[in-house]
Design a protein around this motif. Sequence first.
Motif, short mmCIF file in Angstrom:
data_model
loop_
_atom_site.label_atom_id
_atom_site.label_comp_id
_atom_site.label_asym_id
_atom_site.label_seq_id
_atom_site.Cartn_x
_atom_site.Cartn_y
_atom_site.Cartn_z
N VAL A 58 10.72 16.24 -7.67
CA VAL A 58 9.61 16.87 -7.72
C VAL A 58 8.50 16.53 -6.42
CG1 VAL A 58 9.47 17.31 -10.24
CG2 VAL A 58 8.38 15.07 -9.03
N VAL A 59 9.11 15.85 -5.71
CA VAL A 59 8.31 15.41 -4.57
C VAL A 59 8.54 16.43 -3.16
CG1 VAL A 59 7.63 13.42 -2.88
CG2 VAL A 59 8.08 13.10 -5.26
N GLU A 60 7.49 17.01 -2.75
CA GLU A 60 7.53 17.93 -1.66
C GLU A 60 7.47 17.07 -0.31
OE1 GLU A 60 7.44 21.75 -1.76
OE2 GLU A 60 7.87 21.48 0.30
N ARG A 61 6.56 16.17 -0.21
CA ARG A 61 6.12 15.40 0.90
C ARG A 61 5.37 14.08 0.48
NH1 ARG A 61 2.37 17.08 4.67
NH2 ARG A 61 1.41 18.87 3.39
N VAL A 62 5.40 13.06 1.31
CA VAL A 62 4.81 11.89 1.18
C VAL A 62 4.09 11.68 2.56
CG1 VAL A 62 5.00 9.58 0.62
CG2 VAL A 62 6.59 10.97 -0.13
N GLN A 63 2.97 11.08 2.38
CA GLN A 63 2.02 10.84 3.77
C GLN A 63 1.20 9.46 3.39
OE1 GLN A 63 0.26 14.28 4.94
NE2 GLN A 63 -0.38 13.42 6.98
N ARG A 64 1.59 8.79 4.48
CA ARG A 64 0.91 7.43 4.41
C ARG A 64 -0.61 7.58 5.06
NH1 ARG A 64 2.46 2.42 3.15
NH2 ARG A 64 4.77 2.44 2.94
N VAL A 65 -1.64 6.91 4.36
CA VAL A 65 -2.87 7.38 4.97
C VAL A 65 -3.37 5.87 5.48
CG1 VAL A 65 -3.72 9.06 3.65
CG2 VAL A 65 -4.11 7.12 2.79
N SER A 66 -2.65 4.73 5.11
CA SER A 66 -3.11 3.34 5.65
C SER A 66 -1.64 2.71 6.23
CB SER A 66 -3.70 2.60 4.58
OG SER A 66 -2.76 2.22 3.62
N GLU A 67 -1.96 1.80 7.16
CA GLU A 67 -0.78 1.14 8.08
C GLU A 67 0.02 0.35 6.98
OE1 GLU A 67 -3.92 0.52 8.68
OE2 GLU A 67 -4.30 1.75 10.35
N PRO A 68 1.43 0.44 7.05
CA PRO A 68 2.14 -0.42 6.30
C PRO A 68 2.21 -2.05 6.44
CG PRO A 68 3.74 0.54 7.94
CD PRO A 68 1.97 1.00 8.28
N PHE A 69 1.44 -2.41 7.65
CA PHE A 69 1.29 -3.85 7.97
C PHE A 69 -0.04 -4.33 7.27
CE2 PHE A 69 0.71 -1.16 11.62
CZ PHE A 69 -0.71 -1.45 12.01
N LYS A 70 -0.11 -5.42 6.80
CA LYS A 70 -1.30 -5.84 5.99
C LYS A 70 -1.81 -7.18 6.77
CE LYS A 70 -3.23 -5.91 1.56
NZ LYS A 70 -2.64 -6.08 -0.04
N ALA A 71 -1.07 -8.17 6.78
CA ALA A 71 -1.49 -9.63 7.43
C ALA A 71 -1.93 -9.48 8.74
CB ALA A 71 -0.43 -10.60 6.95
N VAL A 72 -1.18 -8.71 9.38
CA VAL A 72 -1.60 -8.54 10.85
C VAL A 72 -2.79 -7.74 11.19
CG1 VAL A 72 0.62 -9.38 11.49
CG2 VAL A 72 0.20 -6.98 11.77
N ASN A 73 -3.13 -6.76 10.03
CA ASN A 73 -4.21 -5.91 10.14
C ASN A 73 -5.47 -6.17 10.27
OD1 ASN A 73 -5.53 -3.19 9.78
ND2 ASN A 73 -3.84 -2.39 8.59
N ARG A 74 -6.00 -5.62 11.49
CA ARG A 74 -7.67 -6.05 11.79
C ARG A 74 -8.45 -5.64 10.53
NH1 ARG A 74 -10.41 -8.14 15.72
NH2 ARG A 74 -9.03 -7.61 17.70
N LYS A 75 -8.18 -4.59 9.55
CA LYS A 75 -8.94 -4.29 8.61
C LYS A 75 -9.19 -5.55 7.56
CE LYS A 75 -7.76 0.76 8.35
NZ LYS A 75 -6.50 1.58 7.72
N PHE A 76 -7.96 -6.19 7.39
CA PHE A 76 -8.13 -7.49 6.56
C PHE A 76 -8.64 -8.65 7.01
CE2 PHE A 76 -4.96 -4.32 5.08
CZ PHE A 76 -5.84 -3.74 4.08
N HIS A 77 -8.63 -8.51 8.23
CA HIS A 77 -9.05 -9.76 9.08
C HIS A 77 -9.77 -9.45 10.54
CE1 HIS A 77 -8.51 -13.38 11.69
NE2 HIS A 77 -7.78 -13.95 10.67
N PRO A 78 -11.13 -9.05 10.32
CA PRO A 78 -11.74 -8.42 11.30
C PRO A 78 -11.89 -9.43 12.87
CG PRO A 78 -13.04 -8.38 9.53
CD PRO A 78 -11.90 -9.33 9.09
N GLU A 79 -11.99 -10.63 12.59
CA GLU A 79 -12.22 -11.48 13.80
C GLU A 79 -10.92 -11.59 14.47
OE1 GLU A 79 -12.26 -13.58 10.53
OE2 GLU A 79 -13.80 -12.15 10.15
N ASP A 80 -10.85 -11.98 15.83
CA ASP A 80 -9.90 -12.05 16.79
C ASP A 80 -8.99 -13.40 16.15
OD1 ASP A 80 -9.99 -9.89 18.41
OD2 ASP A 80 -11.23 -10.90 19.76
#
Length: 339
Positions: A58-80
């Motif tokens: 039933v699926v026509e198309r799939v689109q990711r809106v967020s990156e598949p990486f999490k632990a290294v993602n700045r969104k979840f860890h804003p400081e350098d």
Amino acid sequence: MIVILKPNSEQERIDRLMQHFKDMGLAIHYSQGENTTIFGLVGDTTKLDEGDIMAYDVVERVQRVSEPFKAVNRKFHPEDTVIEVAGRKIGAGYFNVMAGPCSVESEAQIVEVAEAVKKAGASFLRGGAFKPRTSPYSFQGLEAEGLKLLLEAKRQTGLPIVTEIMSEKHLDLFADVDIIQLGARNMQNFMLLKELGASGKPILLKRGLSATMEEFLMAAEYIFAGGNTNVILCERGIRTFEKMIRNNLDISAVPLAKTLSHLPIIIDPSHAAGRRDMVQPLSRAAIAAGADGLIIEAHNDPKHALCDGAQSLDLPQFDTVMADIKRRAAFEGREMMPL
Ligand SMILES: [Mn+2]
């Protein structure tokens, strides 16, 4: 993640797909238009595979809106992230130069180079003991003996060392290595990534020569997933249509990696161009773009080097380039290690 369904799909099949997502702990924003039905999946979608979802007819198309990486993602860890190795800080404005020959060749060679690069201001000694060469007939490195010589150079000069691992079977030999390098050709060696994740050792992760930024960060994510957060990224040139230089330095990888991730990133200008005359200009570009350091090939006798002589600086040239790096790093407000 957004899932777009085929028009006029049977409700029973849509329900089955919805149940699948609910079973995975995801919430669904259901939107039914005149012709198209769309699911917006809310929750941790990192474990979802687009291909698996496409398997539902039933699926026509799939689109990711967020990156598949999490632990290294700045969104979840804003400081350098700042990585501390042997009293040196790496990242968040702390700048390191790692230097040395492509390969360890003899005790006299590695000690002479170590002393010279230390005097010029390098904070780490690099040198290959296990060499991944394109040809099986090329010099393969001194292997375990090379590691011993590196440790001897470390003992004599006090410079911490960075060297490449090629197999998880060798991990025991790397116990006293300060930073373990995972080379470009092994960036997607998932077994090795998992073992390095379990090792807890600082890892210098080089970008594969044809790896996208997402693949590069997913390799770092593997190491994090194993519990090891000491990862330094390294951009070393990617393969393009240009043949005059060995690889093309992707300078945009620096600001891109810094936008997407909190990890430090350094540049390898030696392998990027494969030519010693480009090491200085590319080092300048790296500093200006915001890199956290450089890894540079330097040799006491490049003409007779067993590997990568054409891109290695001789020791007086390294001295000159290093003086320029220090000036420019200071101008850009970086703090050179060691203090
Ligand atoms: Mn090399």
